[in-house]
Scaffold this active site. Structure first.
Site, PDB file in Angstrom:
ATOM      1  N   MET A  74      35.839  47.170  38.257  1.00 29.71           N
ATOM      2  CA  MET A  74      34.826  48.025  38.884  1.00 29.71           C
ATOM      3  C   MET A  74      34.021  47.211  39.908  1.00 29.71           C
ATOM      4  SD  MET A  74      33.722  50.860  36.161  1.00 29.71           S
ATOM      5  CE  MET A  74      32.593  49.899  35.181  1.00 29.71           C
ATOM      6  N   ALA A 115      31.897  43.995  41.784  1.00 31.07           N
ATOM      7  CA  ALA A 115      30.861  42.992  41.478  1.00 31.07           C
ATOM      8  C   ALA A 115      31.550  41.847  40.737  1.00 31.07           C
ATOM      9  CB  ALA A 115      29.708  43.590  40.673  1.00 31.07           C
ATOM     10  N   LEU A 116      32.557  41.330  41.415  1.00 27.00           N
ATOM     11  CA  LEU A 116      33.484  40.398  40.759  1.00 27.00           C
ATOM     12  C   LEU A 116      32.817  39.066  40.428  1.00 27.00           C
ATOM     13  CD1 LEU A 116      36.668  41.036  42.941  1.00 27.00           C
ATOM     14  CD2 LEU A 116      36.020  42.122  40.769  1.00 27.00           C
ATOM     15  N   HIS A 117      33.259  38.499  39.311  1.00 32.36           N
ATOM     16  CA  HIS A 117      32.764  37.192  38.868  1.00 32.36           C
ATOM     17  C   HIS A 117      33.951  36.383  38.347  1.00 32.36           C
ATOM     18  CE1 HIS A 117      33.147  38.952  34.887  1.00 32.36           C
ATOM     19  NE2 HIS A 117      32.311  39.925  35.225  1.00 32.36           N
ATOM     20  N   HIS A 154      36.533  38.080  36.060  1.00 31.55           N
ATOM     21  CA  HIS A 154      37.562  38.863  36.750  1.00 31.55           C
ATOM     22  C   HIS A 154      38.608  37.932  37.369  1.00 31.55           C
ATOM     23  CE1 HIS A 154      34.038  41.798  37.264  1.00 31.55           C
ATOM     24  NE2 HIS A 154      34.933  42.534  36.634  1.00 31.55           N
ATOM     25  N   GLN A 160      33.812  57.326  33.217  1.00 29.27           N
ATOM     26  CA  GLN A 160      33.595  56.530  32.005  1.00 29.27           C
ATOM     27  C   GLN A 160      32.121  56.234  31.740  1.00 29.27           C
ATOM     28  OE1 GLN A 160      35.938  53.157  33.642  1.00 29.27           O
ATOM     29  NE2 GLN A 160      34.438  51.866  32.608  1.00 29.27           N
ATOM     30  N   ASP A 162      36.083  43.314  26.644  1.00 28.42           N
ATOM     31  CA  ASP A 162      36.097  44.728  26.259  1.00 28.42           C
ATOM     32  C   ASP A 162      37.220  44.926  25.243  1.00 28.42           C
ATOM     33  OD1 ASP A 162      34.103  45.961  28.294  1.00 28.42           O
ATOM     34  OD2 ASP A 162      35.358  44.626  29.471  1.00 28.42           O
ATOM     35  N   SER A 177      29.464  39.089  33.079  1.00 32.79           N
ATOM     36  CA  SER A 177      29.524  40.541  33.221  1.00 32.79           C
ATOM     37  C   SER A 177      28.858  40.918  34.537  1.00 32.79           C
ATOM     38  CB  SER A 177      28.764  41.192  32.060  1.00 32.79           C
ATOM     39  OG  SER A 177      28.496  42.547  32.359  1.00 32.79           O
ATOM     40  N   SER A 178      29.392  41.945  35.180  1.00 28.46           N
ATOM     41  CA  SER A 178      28.763  42.418  36.423  1.00 28.46           C
ATOM     42  C   SER A 178      27.330  42.843  36.144  1.00 28.46           C
ATOM     43  CB  SER A 178      29.544  43.604  36.990  1.00 28.46           C
ATOM     44  OG  SER A 178      30.904  43.270  37.125  1.00 28.46           O
TER      45      SER A 178
HETATM   46  P1  AMP Z   1      34.920  45.656  34.750  1.00 25.12           P
HETATM   47  O1  AMP Z   1      34.840  45.373  36.209  1.00 25.12           O
HETATM   48  O2  AMP Z   1      33.684  45.317  34.005  1.00 25.12           O
HETATM   49  O3  AMP Z   1      35.456  47.022  34.454  1.00 25.12           O
HETATM   50  O4  AMP Z   1      36.011  44.649  34.181  1.00 25.12           O
HETATM   51  C1  AMP Z   1      37.312  44.610  34.705  1.00 25.12           C
HETATM   52  C2  AMP Z   1      38.153  43.769  33.798  1.00 25.12           C
HETATM   53  O5  AMP Z   1      37.625  42.455  33.731  1.00 25.12           O
HETATM   54  C3  AMP Z   1      38.202  44.317  32.361  1.00 25.12           C
HETATM   55  O6  AMP Z   1      39.517  44.158  31.853  1.00 25.12           O
HETATM   56  C4  AMP Z   1      37.229  43.421  31.655  1.00 25.12           C
HETATM   57  O7  AMP Z   1      37.485  43.295  30.277  1.00 25.12           O
HETATM   58  C5  AMP Z   1      37.446  42.108  32.369  1.00 25.12           C
HETATM   59  N1  AMP Z   1      36.293  41.229  32.212  1.00 25.12           N
HETATM   60  C6  AMP Z   1      34.990  41.534  32.442  1.00 25.12           C
HETATM   61  N2  AMP Z   1      34.200  40.486  32.125  1.00 25.12           N
HETATM   62  C7  AMP Z   1      35.021  39.510  31.673  1.00 25.12           C
HETATM   63  C8  AMP Z   1      34.820  38.196  31.189  1.00 25.12           C
HETATM   64  N3  AMP Z   1      33.606  37.666  31.082  1.00 25.12           N
HETATM   65  N4  AMP Z   1      35.891  37.476  30.805  1.00 25.12           N
HETATM   66  C9  AMP Z   1      37.136  38.000  30.893  1.00 25.12           C
HETATM   67  N5  AMP Z   1      37.403  39.232  31.353  1.00 25.12           N
HETATM   68  C10 AMP Z   1      36.362  39.991  31.729  1.00 25.12           C
END
Ligand code: AMP
Length: 278
Positions: free
Chosen positions: A30, A32-34, A37, A61, A151, A186-187
C-alpha cells in the site's frame, strides 16, 4: 524501472517478460515504502527474474474511514525508494483498474479465520484484503507472491484463498523487519512522534517477555502476566493472544509446537500490530 498505471499496459509488459520465459514475482503493497517492504522485494529479486511491486491503498480493507484518509501516500518517493532496477516493474493503479465495473467477488468461506484476532476488531478487513489480492493476482498472474509475517494472520488467510481458488501461485512468507529498537517497521510509524515510538516499544518488549513466560507457565497464565506487563506502558491494548500457527486457535492449557503471540494496540491515534513466534 518502469511505472505502469493501467492494467492493460502492465499486462503487455508482463506478457513480453513471459515470452522470454521469465519468472514473475509479485509484492503487493500500500506504499509509504520502508525497509520491510524492500526486504520482500529483495527476496523476490533473489528468486525470480522480474518483480512486480504494486502500490495501491486498498479502500475495501479499511473499516475505519479516518484510518483510510490518514494512510500515508507518497508515490514519487516510493518510486525513488525502489531505485533504478530493470527487473522491477511498479504497478500504481487507480481504483477502477483494480476494481473494474464488471468485477464481482463472492465472500470466501474461511471457517471464522477472518473473524478472530484482527478480524474481530476490523470487521470485513480480511474479505477486503482477499478481494484486492485476488484481483491483483488475476492481473499480475505471478509465479510467486511475497508477503510479510508482520501481518501473520493475513499470510495464513491468503494461503487458504490460493488453495481454495486453485491459483498456481507460491506464497512466500518473509520475516518481520524491525527498527534497531525492535519496533516493527510499518508505514503507520510515520504517524508516530519520537516519544510515541519509544512508548510503542512495549509491544516488542512484551512479545519477548512472553518467550520467558513460556518456559514457566501455560499459555493462559503467560497471557495474563504479559497483559499486566503490557499495561504498565502507555499504549491501549486491543488484544494479546497466543495462538497455534496453523489453526490460529487460542492456546489455553498447553503450548503447541508452533505458537505465535499477536498484539494489536493503539498508540496515540495509530493502531499498531506485531507478533512473534514463541
Ligand atoms: P502494506 O504496505 O502494509 O500493506 O504491506 C505490504 C507487505 O509488506 C505486506 O505483505 C506486509 O506484511 C509487508 N510488511 C509490512 N511491514 C513489514 C515489515 N516490517 N517486515 C516485513 N514485511 C513487512
Amino acid at each position: 524501472m518502469s511505472v505502469y498505471y493501467t492494467t492493460q499496459t502492465l499486462r503487455i509488459a508482463i506478457e513480453s517478460e513471459k515470452a522470454l520465459n521469465k519468472s514473475i514475482g509479485f509484492v503487493p503493497t500500500m506504499g509509504a515504502l520502508h525497509e520491510g517492504h524492500l526486504a520482500l522485494v529483495k527476496k523476490a529479486l533473489s528468486e525470480v527474474d522480474t518483480v512486480i511491486v504494486s502500490i495501491f491503498v486498498n479502500p475495501t480493507q479499511f473499516n475505519n474511514k479516518a484510518d483510510l484518509e490518514k494512510y500515508p501516500r507518497m508515490l514519487n518517493k516510493d518510486i525513488d525508494f525502489l531505485g533504478k532496477n530493470e527487473k522491477i516493474l511498479i504497478f500504481a493503479p487507480e481504483y477502477s483498474e483494480v476494481y473494474p465495473k464488471d468485477d464481482s467477488f463472492v465472500k470466501i468461506e474461511l471457517n471464522n479465520l477472518d473473524e478472530i484476532l484482527e478480524g474481530k476488531y476490523r470487521p470485513g478487513h480480511f474479505q477486503g484484503v482477499l478481494h484486492v489480492v485476488r484481483n491483483l493476482f488475476q492481473i499480475v498472474q505471478p509465479n510467486k507472491a511475497y508477503f510479510g509475517l508482520k501481518d501473520f494472520q493475513q499470510v495464513v488467510i491468503i494461503k487458504k484463498m490460493v488453495d481454495f481458488l486453485k491459483f498456481p501461485i507460491e506464497i512466500v512468507a518473509c520475516p518481520t523487519l524491525r527498527e534497531k529498537s525492535g519496533l516493527a517497521m510499518s508505514s503507520r510509524n510515520l504517524r508516530l512522534t519520537d516519544n510515541q515510538k519509544n512508548e510503542a516499544l512495549i509491544i516488542f518488549q512484551t512479545l519477548n517477555y512472553l518467550k520467558e513466560l513460556k518456559l514457566k507457565y501455560a499459555p493462559q497464565e503467560a497471557k495474563k502476566r504479559a497483559i499486566e506487563y503490557f499495561n504498565s506502558g502507555f499504549l491501549s491494548l486491543e488484544y494479546l493472544e497466543i495462538v497455534d500457527d496453523t489453526s490460529l486457535q487460542k492456546l489455553d492449557e498447553f503450548w503447541t509446537k508452533n505458537s505465535t503471540c499477536c498484539i494489536a494496540a493503539v498508540c496515540g491515534e495509530v493502531r499498531l500490530i506485531d507478533n512473534i513466534q514463541i
